[in-house]
Design a protein around this motif. Structure first.
Motif, PDB file in Angstrom:
ATOM      1  N   ASP A  44       0.826  -1.202   0.000  1.00 19.48           N
ATOM      2  CA  ASP A  44       0.000   0.000   0.000  1.00 19.48           C
ATOM      3  C   ASP A  44       0.864   1.256   0.000  1.00 19.48           C
ATOM      4  O   ASP A  44       2.080   1.194   0.168  1.00 19.48           O
ATOM      5  CB  ASP A  44      -0.964   0.007   1.198  1.00 19.48           C
ATOM      6  N   GLY A  45       0.211   2.386  -0.185  1.00 24.31           N
ATOM      7  CA  GLY A  45       0.925   3.658  -0.149  1.00 24.31           C
ATOM      8  C   GLY A  45       1.621   3.970  -1.459  1.00 24.31           C
ATOM      9  O   GLY A  45       1.489   3.268  -2.468  1.00 24.31           O
ATOM     10  N   ASP A  46       2.371   5.035  -1.457  1.00 18.21           N
ATOM     11  CA  ASP A  46       3.065   5.512  -2.651  1.00 18.21           C
ATOM     12  C   ASP A  46       4.408   4.808  -2.768  1.00 18.21           C
ATOM     13  O   ASP A  46       5.471   5.346  -2.446  1.00 18.21           O
ATOM     14  CB  ASP A  46       3.259   7.029  -2.554  1.00 18.21           C
ATOM     15  N   ALA A  47       4.358   3.556  -3.207  1.00 16.70           N
ATOM     16  CA  ALA A  47       5.570   2.746  -3.320  1.00 16.70           C
ATOM     17  C   ALA A  47       5.486   1.880  -4.559  1.00 16.70           C
ATOM     18  O   ALA A  47       4.394   1.489  -4.987  1.00 16.70           O
ATOM     19  CB  ALA A  47       5.748   1.877  -2.083  1.00 16.70           C
ATOM     20  N   CYS A  48       6.628   1.584  -5.138  1.00 12.33           N
ATOM     21  CA  CYS A  48       6.690   0.749  -6.339  1.00 12.33           C
ATOM     22  C   CYS A  48       7.616  -0.431  -6.075  1.00 12.33           C
ATOM     23  O   CYS A  48       8.735  -0.258  -5.594  1.00 12.33           O
ATOM     24  CB  CYS A  48       7.206   1.561  -7.520  1.00 12.33           C
ATOM     25  N   LEU A  49       7.135  -1.634  -6.391  1.00 14.02           N
ATOM     26  CA  LEU A  49       7.913  -2.848  -6.173  1.00 14.02           C
ATOM     27  C   LEU A  49       8.940  -3.048  -7.280  1.00 14.02           C
ATOM     28  O   LEU A  49       8.643  -2.854  -8.463  1.00 14.02           O
ATOM     29  CB  LEU A  49       6.981  -4.057  -6.120  1.00 14.02           C
ATOM     30  N   HIS A  50      10.136  -3.453  -6.901  1.00 15.41           N
ATOM     31  CA  HIS A  50      11.196  -3.737  -7.869  1.00 15.41           C
ATOM     32  C   HIS A  50      11.630  -5.186  -7.681  1.00 15.41           C
ATOM     33  O   HIS A  50      12.125  -5.561  -6.614  1.00 15.41           O
ATOM     34  CB  HIS A  50      12.373  -2.792  -7.662  1.00 15.41           C
ATOM     35  N   ALA A  51      11.437  -6.013  -8.708  1.00 13.72           N
ATOM     36  CA  ALA A  51      11.774  -7.433  -8.620  1.00 13.72           C
ATOM     37  C   ALA A  51      13.268  -7.649  -8.778  1.00 13.72           C
ATOM     38  O   ALA A  51      13.941  -6.963  -9.549  1.00 13.72           O
ATOM     39  CB  ALA A  51      11.024  -8.202  -9.698  1.00 13.72           C
ATOM     40  N   GLN A  52      13.800  -8.624  -8.038  1.00  8.92           N
ATOM     41  CA  GLN A  52      15.218  -8.960  -8.113  1.00  8.92           C
ATOM     42  C   GLN A  52      15.423 -10.352  -7.519  1.00  8.92           C
ATOM     43  O   GLN A  52      14.482 -10.965  -7.024  1.00  8.92           O
ATOM     44  CB  GLN A  52      16.044  -7.940  -7.333  1.00  8.92           C
ATOM     45  N   GLU A  53      16.634 -10.849  -7.616  1.00  7.80           N
ATOM     46  CA  GLU A  53      17.016 -12.101  -6.971  1.00  7.80           C
ATOM     47  C   GLU A  53      18.114 -11.814  -5.970  1.00  7.80           C
ATOM     48  O   GLU A  53      19.001 -10.996  -6.227  1.00  7.80           O
ATOM     49  CB  GLU A  53      17.517 -13.118  -7.999  1.00  7.80           C
ATOM     50  N   ASP A  54      18.062 -12.502  -4.829  1.00 12.11           N
ATOM     51  CA  ASP A  54      19.162 -12.353  -3.885  1.00 12.11           C
ATOM     52  C   ASP A  54      20.265 -13.352  -4.231  1.00 12.11           C
ATOM     53  O   ASP A  54      20.178 -14.086  -5.224  1.00 12.11           O
ATOM     54  CB  ASP A  54      18.676 -12.479  -2.440  1.00 12.11           C
ATOM     55  N   ALA A  55      21.306 -13.397  -3.418  1.00 12.63           N
ATOM     56  CA  ALA A  55      22.468 -14.225  -3.723  1.00 12.63           C
ATOM     57  C   ALA A  55      22.134 -15.710  -3.795  1.00 12.63           C
ATOM     58  O   ALA A  55      22.811 -16.476  -4.493  1.00 12.63           O
ATOM     59  CB  ALA A  55      23.559 -13.992  -2.675  1.00 12.63           C
ATOM     60  N   PHE A  56      21.066 -16.137  -3.084  1.00 15.67           N
ATOM     61  CA  PHE A  56      20.708 -17.548  -3.046  1.00 15.67           C
ATOM     62  C   PHE A  56      19.680 -17.932  -4.111  1.00 15.67           C
ATOM     63  O   PHE A  56      19.223 -19.076  -4.132  1.00 15.67           O
ATOM     64  CB  PHE A  56      20.176 -17.905  -1.657  1.00 15.67           C
ATOM     65  N   GLY A  57      19.301 -16.974  -4.960  1.00 14.31           N
ATOM     66  CA  GLY A  57      18.337 -17.261  -6.006  1.00 14.31           C
ATOM     67  C   GLY A  57      16.897 -17.095  -5.589  1.00 14.31           C
ATOM     68  O   GLY A  57      15.987 -17.454  -6.339  1.00 14.31           O
ATOM     69  N   ASN A  58      16.650 -16.551  -4.383  1.00 11.17           N
ATOM     70  CA  ASN A  58      15.279 -16.289  -3.961  1.00 11.17           C
ATOM     71  C   ASN A  58      14.704 -15.121  -4.744  1.00 11.17           C
ATOM     72  O   ASN A  58      15.411 -14.154  -5.050  1.00 11.17           O
ATOM     73  CB  ASN A  58      15.235 -15.943  -2.465  1.00 11.17           C
TER      74      ASN A  58
END
Length: 294
Positions: A44-58
């Motif tokens: 919620d709110g004025d935020a935008c999701l940014h997709a990525q992978e962490d070091a373990f592939g999550n």
């Protein structure tokens, strides 16, 4: 089995806080025995999701809120189809060789009481049999308590001293024992579903040569079943926390339900290397969606 999941997390901040940042690990990835039918992630709110992978592939998402804001709410919701694989985990994203999971953290240090416990379990020449013996010993030594919000866990040594802990802390004990004995082990977060109700849950995966990764749920004394939905992996509970921010006053609402799925044939799992398709919305509730059809 079809499992329906809804996981809502509300995080409070200091009044008038500005420029809050967060990392979210609430998107499961497909592998053999786990097929993501649909999945959405909202903030919620004025935020935008940014997709990525962490070091373990999550599969992770990051976002920031420029405030002033007092709280933020994240909602993960979807359906996952699972199949029983007798605890054997295949088709996952693997960024590192198994030996990396011999590494210790502050929560998985082999303290003297943990070493003594490990040495007290009769050694079996077959590593798989010995891992089952470790699971049995941990289950008998530690009483499981309900999980606390957002990975509020204790170290392996403290688990033995208290004799009771949540599933995440019990997992710390098992992974520490396995690593001390030279068997790679990692921490897994996810969900456990029943027809009546389910909850978030942590368990371990240990690596056996010529077999691969095997999931051990010590609190329930069983290898992972079709009731388990795998979410993220790491070295300990902090590395798989569903939400990491600088806020306080966390509140979680979780609904996990099962429903038998009738079909003409087995579901087709997409390659595990393909992350979910992310379609952030514009303004208001920002949404990340994963649509994968069988």
């Amino acid at each position: 089995m079809r499992i329906r999941i809804r996981h809502e997390i509300s995080q409070n901040f200091e009044p008038g806080s500005r420029n809050m940042a967060a990392i979210v690990r609430l998107t499961p990835r497909p592998h053999e025995g786990q097929f993501i039918q649909r999945w959405t992630l909202d903030v919620d709110g004025d935020a935008c999701l940014h997709a990525q992978e962490d070091a373990f592939g999550n599969c992770c998402h990051s976002f920031s809120v420029e405030g002033p804001a007092d709280s933020v709410t994240i909602i993960a919701e979807g359906e996952v189809e699972t199949q029983d694989s007798a605890g054997i985990v295949r088709g996952t994203v693997e960024r590192f060789p198994p030996a990396l999971y011999l590494r210790t953290t502050e929560l998985t240090l082999p303290e003297p009481n943990v070493v003594a416990f490990a040495q007290g379990v009769p050694r079996d020449a077959d590593p798989l049999n010995h891992l089952h013996a470790l699971m049995q010993a941990v289950h008998e030594a530690v009483k499981e308590r309900p999980d606390t919000p957002n990975g509020d866990t204790i170290s392996a040594g403290e688990v033995l001293r208290k004799g009771a802990a949540c599933s995440g802390s019990i997992t710390h004990l098992f992974t520490t024992l396995a690593r001390y004995l030279g068997l790679p082990a990692r921490h897994v977060s996810g969900y456990f579903a029943t027809e009546e109700a389910g909850n978030v849950r942590h368990w371990a995966e240990a690596h056996v040569t010529d077999v691969g990764w095997i999931a051990f749920d010590c609190g329930q004394k069983l290898c992972a079943t079709e009731n388990h939905v795998r979410l993220a992996v790491g070295l300990d509970a902090l590395g798989v926390a569903p939400l990491r921010t600088s806020g306080t006053g966390l509140k979680e609402e979780i609904s996990v339900r099962t429903g038998r799925l009738l079909r003409n044939g087995p579901a087709r799992n997409p390659p595990a290397s393909n992350p979910p398709v992310i379609n952030p919305g514009a303004g208001g509730m920002q949404q990340a969606q994963s649509q994968q059809q069988s």
